[in-house]
Each structure stands twice: as structure tokens, then as C-alpha cells.
Design a protein around this motif. Structure first.
Motif, PDB file in Angstrom:
ATOM      1  N   LEU A  59     -16.535   1.038 -29.688  1.00 16.29           N
ATOM      2  CA  LEU A  59     -16.896   0.130 -30.779  1.00 16.29           C
ATOM      3  C   LEU A  59     -16.063   0.383 -32.029  1.00 16.29           C
ATOM      4  CD1 LEU A  59     -20.759   0.101 -30.340  1.00 16.29           C
ATOM      5  CD2 LEU A  59     -19.237  -1.878 -30.107  1.00 16.29           C
ATOM      6  N   HIS A 114     -13.553  -2.564 -33.484  1.00 11.29           N
ATOM      7  CA  HIS A 114     -13.819  -3.201 -34.775  1.00 11.29           C
ATOM      8  C   HIS A 114     -13.004  -2.622 -35.929  1.00 11.29           C
ATOM      9  CE1 HIS A 114     -16.945  -5.800 -33.254  1.00 11.29           C
ATOM     10  NE2 HIS A 114     -17.320  -4.783 -32.489  1.00 11.29           N
ATOM     11  N   LEU A 169     -23.980  -4.674 -33.692  1.00 13.38           N
ATOM     12  CA  LEU A 169     -22.995  -4.428 -32.643  1.00 13.38           C
ATOM     13  C   LEU A 169     -23.605  -3.773 -31.418  1.00 13.38           C
ATOM     14  CD1 LEU A 169     -19.989  -3.032 -34.712  1.00 13.38           C
ATOM     15  CD2 LEU A 169     -20.367  -5.371 -33.938  1.00 13.38           C
TER      16      LEU A 169
END
Length: 140
Positions: free
Chosen positions: A57, A61, A23
Motif C-alpha cells: 500500500l 500510493h 485503503l
């Protein structure tokens, strides 16, 4: 699916071939320990940016769990996950825990250690001794 935030060289060697998704690559972000003068100031000033990136992030996610294994990329991600209510776990593979794991050990959900004394050094009586994971290739 396993998603990784860390240093690309470790991802390529250990996780990329197993279907993990990188990521964020922190290869260009030097650590803080052992730095002096201007490098230390510059790196400390980067911490808020790294935290906000990590927070974004984690939000995007929505992981079920965040595992940290120490190092400068681990701290902001573990902190962001904790603030978003995501369970957090760290694994310390050394007998003497590093700065990142010592810092986040105060508030993570769980701590796993390779050596019993590492849990005591992080002031966690609930640390679980798991040892270090070793690939099967080492035994062949």
C-alpha cells in the motif's frame, strides 16, 4: 487527499464524511495485547502478512507522510513507510503510550504527544507536545 488504513468503524464515524479514502480495513485483525495461547500465536503469525500488505500500500500510493496513531494497524504501516524512505510521524494521545507507539517511536521521524510524560516514556526527548485534537462541536 487523506488516505486511511485502519478499523472501518473509526473511519466511518470520524473520517469518511470528510472525504477520506479507506485503503485497508483491519477490523477483522484482533490486537495482540491480552491474548493468550492459540490466539496469540495466530495473531503473531499474521504480522508478516500485514507488513507485506502495508508495504504494498505504501508503494502503490507513495504518500508524502505517514501518520500513525497507535494500535495494531499502525505498526506495520509505519515500519513499511520508514523502509521505503517516507517520513513518519506518530501521535500518542495517552499519558501511557501503547505497545505499537512505544515500538515504532525508536525509528520514526517525529513524535507528537498529548502529555509531556508520554514523550519521556517513549524515550524521545524531541517529542512535541501538541495536546489532543478536539472537534469544534465539543465547544458549542
Amino acid at each position: 487527499m487523506l488516505r486511511v488504513i485502519g478499523v472501518k468503524a473509526f473511519y466511518d464515524g470520524a473520517l469518511g464524511s470528510r472525504g477520506a479514502l479507506l485503503l485497508a480495513d483491519y477490523s477483522d485483525r484482533p490486537g495482540h495485547k491480552g491474548k493468550g495461547g492459540a490466539d496469540l500465536i495466530r495473531n503473531v503469525l499474521r504480522l508478516p502478512r500485514g507488513f507485506f500488505q502495508a508495504f504494498g500500500l505504501v508503494k502503490k500510493h507513495a504518500p508524502n507522510l505517514v501518520l500513525g496513531v497507535g494500535g495494531y494497524s499502525s505498526g506495520p504501516v509505519i515500519t513499511a513507510a520508514k523502509l521505503r524512505g517516507v517520513p513518519t510521524l506518530i501521535h500518542e494521545s495517552n499519558a501511557f503510550p501503547g505497545l505499537a507507539n512505544r515500538t515504532v517511536a525508536r525509528f520514526v521521524t517525529g513524535v507528537a504527544v498529548a502529555f509531556p510524560e508520554a514523550g519521556a516514556r517513549m524515550k524521545r526527548k524531541d517529542a512535541v507536545v501538541t495536546g489532543n485534537p478536539v472537534r469544534a462541536e465539543f465547544f458549542n
